[in-house]
Write a protein that holds these residues in place. Structure first.
Motif, PDB file in Angstrom:
ATOM      1  N   LEU A  56     -13.461  10.431   3.543  1.00  0.00           N
ATOM      2  CA  LEU A  56     -13.550   8.971   3.677  1.00  0.00           C
ATOM      3  C   LEU A  56     -13.209   8.626   5.125  1.00  0.00           C
ATOM      4  CD1 LEU A  56     -11.845   7.615   0.407  1.00  0.00           C
ATOM      5  CD2 LEU A  56     -14.278   7.757   0.922  1.00  0.00           C
TER       6      LEU A  56
ATOM      7  N   LEU B 270       1.408  11.302 -10.259  1.00  0.00           N
ATOM      8  CA  LEU B 270       0.401  12.366 -10.398  1.00  0.00           C
ATOM      9  C   LEU B 270       0.926  13.704  -9.862  1.00  0.00           C
ATOM     10  CD1 LEU B 270      -2.703  10.284  -9.178  1.00  0.00           C
ATOM     11  CD2 LEU B 270      -1.938  10.643 -11.525  1.00  0.00           C
TER      12      LEU B 270
ATOM     13  N   ALA C 184     -12.406   7.915  -7.413  1.00  0.00           N
ATOM     14  CA  ALA C 184     -12.180   9.072  -6.533  1.00  0.00           C
ATOM     15  C   ALA C 184     -11.953  10.359  -7.313  1.00  0.00           C
ATOM     16  CB  ALA C 184     -10.967   8.801  -5.638  1.00  0.00           C
ATOM     17  N   GLY C 185     -11.594  10.242  -8.585  1.00  0.00           N
ATOM     18  CA  GLY C 185     -11.140  11.440  -9.296  1.00  0.00           C
ATOM     19  C   GLY C 185     -12.104  12.067 -10.270  1.00  0.00           C
TER      20      GLY C 185
ATOM     21  N   SER D 257      -8.685   5.458  -8.750  1.00  0.00           N
ATOM     22  CA  SER D 257      -8.495   6.793  -9.323  1.00  0.00           C
ATOM     23  C   SER D 257      -9.727   7.226 -10.109  1.00  0.00           C
ATOM     24  CB  SER D 257      -7.269   6.821 -10.241  1.00  0.00           C
ATOM     25  OG  SER D 257      -6.165   6.369  -9.510  1.00  0.00           O
TER      26      SER D 257
ATOM     27  N   HIS E 119     -11.710   6.986   8.532  1.00  0.00           N
ATOM     28  CA  HIS E 119     -10.487   6.332   9.030  1.00  0.00           C
ATOM     29  C   HIS E 119     -10.908   5.473  10.228  1.00  0.00           C
ATOM     30  CE1 HIS E 119      -7.363   9.399   7.372  1.00  0.00           C
ATOM     31  NE2 HIS E 119      -8.510   9.617   6.752  1.00  0.00           N
TER      32      HIS E 119
ATOM     33  N   ARG F 116       0.875   3.988  -2.973  1.00  0.00           N
ATOM     34  CA  ARG F 116       0.540   5.396  -2.721  1.00  0.00           C
ATOM     35  C   ARG F 116       1.703   6.303  -3.140  1.00  0.00           C
ATOM     36  NH1 ARG F 116      -3.102   8.366   0.532  1.00  0.00           N
ATOM     37  NH2 ARG F 116      -1.443   9.801   1.116  1.00  0.00           N
TER      38      ARG F 116
ATOM     39  N   ALA G 232      -6.311  17.270  -9.604  1.00  0.00           N
ATOM     40  CA  ALA G 232      -7.604  17.956  -9.477  1.00  0.00           C
ATOM     41  C   ALA G 232      -7.406  19.467  -9.586  1.00  0.00           C
ATOM     42  CB  ALA G 232      -8.237  17.602  -8.133  1.00  0.00           C
TER      43      ALA G 232
ATOM     44  N   ASN H  71     -10.626  19.746   2.062  1.00  0.00           N
ATOM     45  CA  ASN H  71     -11.344  18.828   1.178  1.00  0.00           C
ATOM     46  C   ASN H  71     -10.528  17.619   0.742  1.00  0.00           C
ATOM     47  OD1 ASN H  71     -14.167  19.726   0.231  1.00  0.00           O
ATOM     48  ND2 ASN H  71     -13.000  21.633   0.353  1.00  0.00           N
TER      49      ASN H  71
ATOM     50  N   MET I  60     -16.843  19.939  -7.621  1.00  0.00           N
ATOM     51  CA  MET I  60     -16.222  21.229  -7.288  1.00  0.00           C
ATOM     52  C   MET I  60     -16.577  22.273  -8.354  1.00  0.00           C
ATOM     53  SD  MET I  60     -13.784  23.539  -8.022  1.00  0.00           S
ATOM     54  CE  MET I  60     -13.168  24.903  -7.094  1.00  0.00           C
TER      55      MET I  60
ATOM     56  N   MET J 187     -16.811  17.562   6.977  1.00  0.00           N
ATOM     57  CA  MET J 187     -16.302  18.586   6.056  1.00  0.00           C
ATOM     58  C   MET J 187     -17.125  19.880   6.114  1.00  0.00           C
ATOM     59  SD  MET J 187     -13.634  17.621   4.348  1.00  0.00           S
ATOM     60  CE  MET J 187     -12.693  16.143   3.974  1.00  0.00           C
TER      61      MET J 187
ATOM     62  N   CYS K 156      -5.413  12.877  -0.152  1.00  0.00           N
ATOM     63  CA  CYS K 156      -5.702  12.535  -1.546  1.00  0.00           C
ATOM     64  C   CYS K 156      -4.455  12.601  -2.438  1.00  0.00           C
ATOM     65  CB  CYS K 156      -6.752  13.507  -2.073  1.00  0.00           C
ATOM     66  SG  CYS K 156      -7.077  13.306  -3.826  1.00  0.00           S
TER      67      CYS K 156
ATOM     68  N   TRP L  13       0.840  -1.205   0.000  1.00  0.00           N
ATOM     69  CA  TRP L  13       0.000   0.000   0.000  1.00  0.00           C
ATOM     70  C   TRP L  13       0.876   1.257   0.000  1.00  0.00           C
ATOM     71  CZ3 TRP L  13      -0.465   3.738   3.971  1.00  0.00           C
ATOM     72  CH2 TRP L  13      -1.526   4.637   3.831  1.00  0.00           C
TER      73      TRP L  13
ATOM     74  N   ILE M  45      -9.900  11.708 -16.400  1.00  0.00           N
ATOM     75  CA  ILE M  45      -9.391  10.553 -15.659  1.00  0.00           C
ATOM     76  C   ILE M  45      -8.990   9.422 -16.598  1.00  0.00           C
ATOM     77  CG2 ILE M  45     -10.277   8.613 -14.260  1.00  0.00           C
ATOM     78  CD1 ILE M  45      -9.053  10.741 -12.561  1.00  0.00           C
TER      79      ILE M  45
END
Ligand code: HEM
Length: 531
Positions: A390, A163, A320-321, A317, A392, A156, A472, A458, A328, A415, A466, A152, A210
């Protein structure tokens, strides 16, 4: 008839105290509630997990919790409004019970920093849910639905690196034509229909961004299979990951209904279609040797040997993307149609750049557009993209600002409430476009700063921040530049010329992202455009 959806509708209906006219679902509910009632008699109140010991402060719990069921009913049919309300009543942190799980909500950036960053080692897990972890993430692969492990971490790190701003020229080549096409589509739709619902057009653009980023492809129209596949992935995965669909993770008794409705079979069916669609795109990208996220992931040391991990990462991706960036931009247009004077400053700023340089600015020129940067940040603060980010989960007990959070607690950043926190933001309920005028730091960089250095929250927290934040921001920047250099956004008007503004208080409270309910505006071509 889709029984799974019936179960979810039924759950929502129970929350609303209404009864859908559906016999199967009603029988199921009676069975389930009967079983719950039995458990009610046996269960003990679990609130003791957040009681003060050793002088630590007690995490307050709102009224309305029932044994076993906890606060599920108390959330009502406007859960986001209720969660915000509880912050007003109970302060920066409170805890609710969702069946067998304990959920904690935080709206204070400093406390959130302490929980998610200072104690990041203990709060980077995701809570276990059947669909998202076992099925969607193929038992812990990829990034979003995996718990921290060496793989992981590597994945990441690779995502952040690929990115990142160093690949800006490659991404900008993909983003700019999409942003240009978006503007054409918005103008054309307004010309034809008199107004335009901006969200579907923005979703088409962000899905294309994306898939271009991940696989070096684009969809020509909404009928293209690739667009349909990614849209199905986004909608189906968001639906199946929602709390009502994951009910058996909170109320184990509900598992009986999952078996009855063959839920796992349906999840497997969806995941097989997802795997097939993403695998096809990966194969094409590798065969054609296209420069893209998929190819770069295979080239990373330590990742190439695990194609399933790469498949889930690309799926993450896409999931989430796309909707996040579209949301937004939808809010930006909905908010800014109310403020012609702010749009004028945005136009003047970009025009000034064009006059000096004879071209549109790129992201490298963002320091020349301080007002535009400030408006982007303020739009994200004013109308956050997700309600709760998300979740935790704590993997051991932690004590933060004196609050004891037990092991196995799900922790959310609220948020909406955090972005309206009066101790952090002055006049938080007012849209102040130049609020961030003196803060030139890009949003993606601010996302990894200490609270006092952050513009907004955000992009999440700690070890889970993120990895697509730069991508983004790049996308948002390019759309803003093109939009205000070429267009004016106006509200729709009624027959007598009175403007009808989209309602900022109406958004989908049941989804993960906070999509405005009726984002209909007019996008008009500027007659004085310089380019
Ligand atoms: C405005 C746009 C976006 C917003 C507001 C946003 C927000 C978020 C948030 C709140 C999280 C969860 C963080 C946490 O757990 O604390 C997240 C995670 C994630 N985002 Fe984004 N995101 C956006 C765009 C993107 C893009 C464009 C991509 C991909 C290219 C992306 C990929 C991811 C991934 C893979 C994760 C999972 C990270 C993890 O679990 O470790 N996001 N995002």
């Amino acid at each position: 008839m889709d029984l799974q959806r019936d179960a979810s509708d039924l759950y929502k209906a129970i929350l609303k105290n209404t009864t859908p006219g559906n016999n199967n679902a009603t029988i199921a509910a009676v069975l389930s509630l009967g079983a719950c009632a039995w458990l009610l008699l046996r269960s003990s109140h679990s609130a003791s997990s957040s009681k003060a010991i050793d002088g630590s402060k007690e995490i307050p719990e709102p009224k309305g919790g029932l044994p076993y069921l906890g606060h599920m009913f108390a959330l009502g049919n406007q859960p986001v409004t209720q969660l915000n309300q509880w912050h007003e009543e109970l302060g920066p942190i409170y805890s609710i019970r969702m069946g067998v799980k304990q959920w904690v909500f935080v709206n204070d950036p400093y406390l959130a920093h302490e929980i998610f960053n200072v104690n990041g080692r203990f709060t980077a897990d995701r809570p276990h849910t059947t669909f998202f972890m076992d099925h969607y993430a193929l038992g812990g692969k990829g990034i979003a639905g995996a718990n921290p492990s060496l793989l992981w971490k590597r994945t990441r790190a690779a995502a952040f690196q690929i990115l990142s701003p160093k690949n800006r020229p490659m991404f900008e080549k993909l983003h700019v034509p999409e942003a240009d096409m978006l503007i054409e589509n918005l103008l054309e739709a307004t010309e034809k229909e008199g107004s335009v619902n901006v969200t579907p057009l923005l979703q088409f653009t962000t899905v294309n961004v994306i898939i271009a980023t991940c696989f070096g492809k684009r969809a020509e129209s909404r009928d293209d299979q690739i667009f349909k596949d990614i849209t199905e992935l986004v909608h189906e995965a968001s639906f199946r990951a929602s709390a009502p669909e994951e009910l058996s993770s909170y109320l184990p008794i509900w598992t009986i209904l999952d078996i009855l409705f063959q839920k796992k079979k349906k999840m497997r069916g969806f995941i097989e279609r997802r795997n097939h669609a993403i695998q096809r795109l990966v194969d094409e990208a590798l065969e054609n040797n296209v420069d893209c996220f998929a190819k770069s992931l295979f080239e990373q040391e330590g990742l190439g040997h695990d194609p399933e991990n790469i498949l889930v990462t690309l799926s993450d991706s896409a999931l989430a993307g796309s909707e996040t960036s579209a949301t937004m931009l939808s809010w930006s247009m909905v908010i800014l149609c109310r403020y012609p004077e702010i749009q004028k400053i945005l136009r003047d700023e970009v025009d000034q750049f064009i006059r000096t340089h004879g071209r549109l600015p790129t992201f490298d020129d963002r320091d020349s557009l301080p007002y535009s940067n400030s408006v982007q940040k303020e739009c994200m603060r004013f109308m956050p993209i997700t309600h709760l980010g998300l979740p935790h989960e704590t993997n051991q007990e932690i004590v933060c600002h004196g609050y004891r959070i037990p092991k196995g607690t799900t922790v959310f950043c609220n948020m909406q409430s955090m972005h309206r926190n009066a101790t952090f933001y002055t006049e938080p309920s007012t849209f102040i476009p130049d609020r961030f005028l003196n803060d030139s730091k890009p949003m993606y960089a601010s996302a990894n700063s200490r609270p006092e250095g952050r513009d907004q929250f955000n992009f999440g927290w700690g070890r889970r921040t993120c990895p697509g934040a730069f991508l983004a921001e790049l996308e948002i920047f390019n759309v803003y530049v093109r939009l205000f250099s070429k267009c004016i956004i106006e509200p729709v008007k009624n027959e007598t010329g009175v403007p009808i503004y989209p309602d900022l208080d109406k958004f989908d409270q049941s989804a993960i992202v906070s999509v405005p309910n009726n984002p209909v505006v007019r996008v008009i071509k500027r007659t004085d455009a310089l380019i």
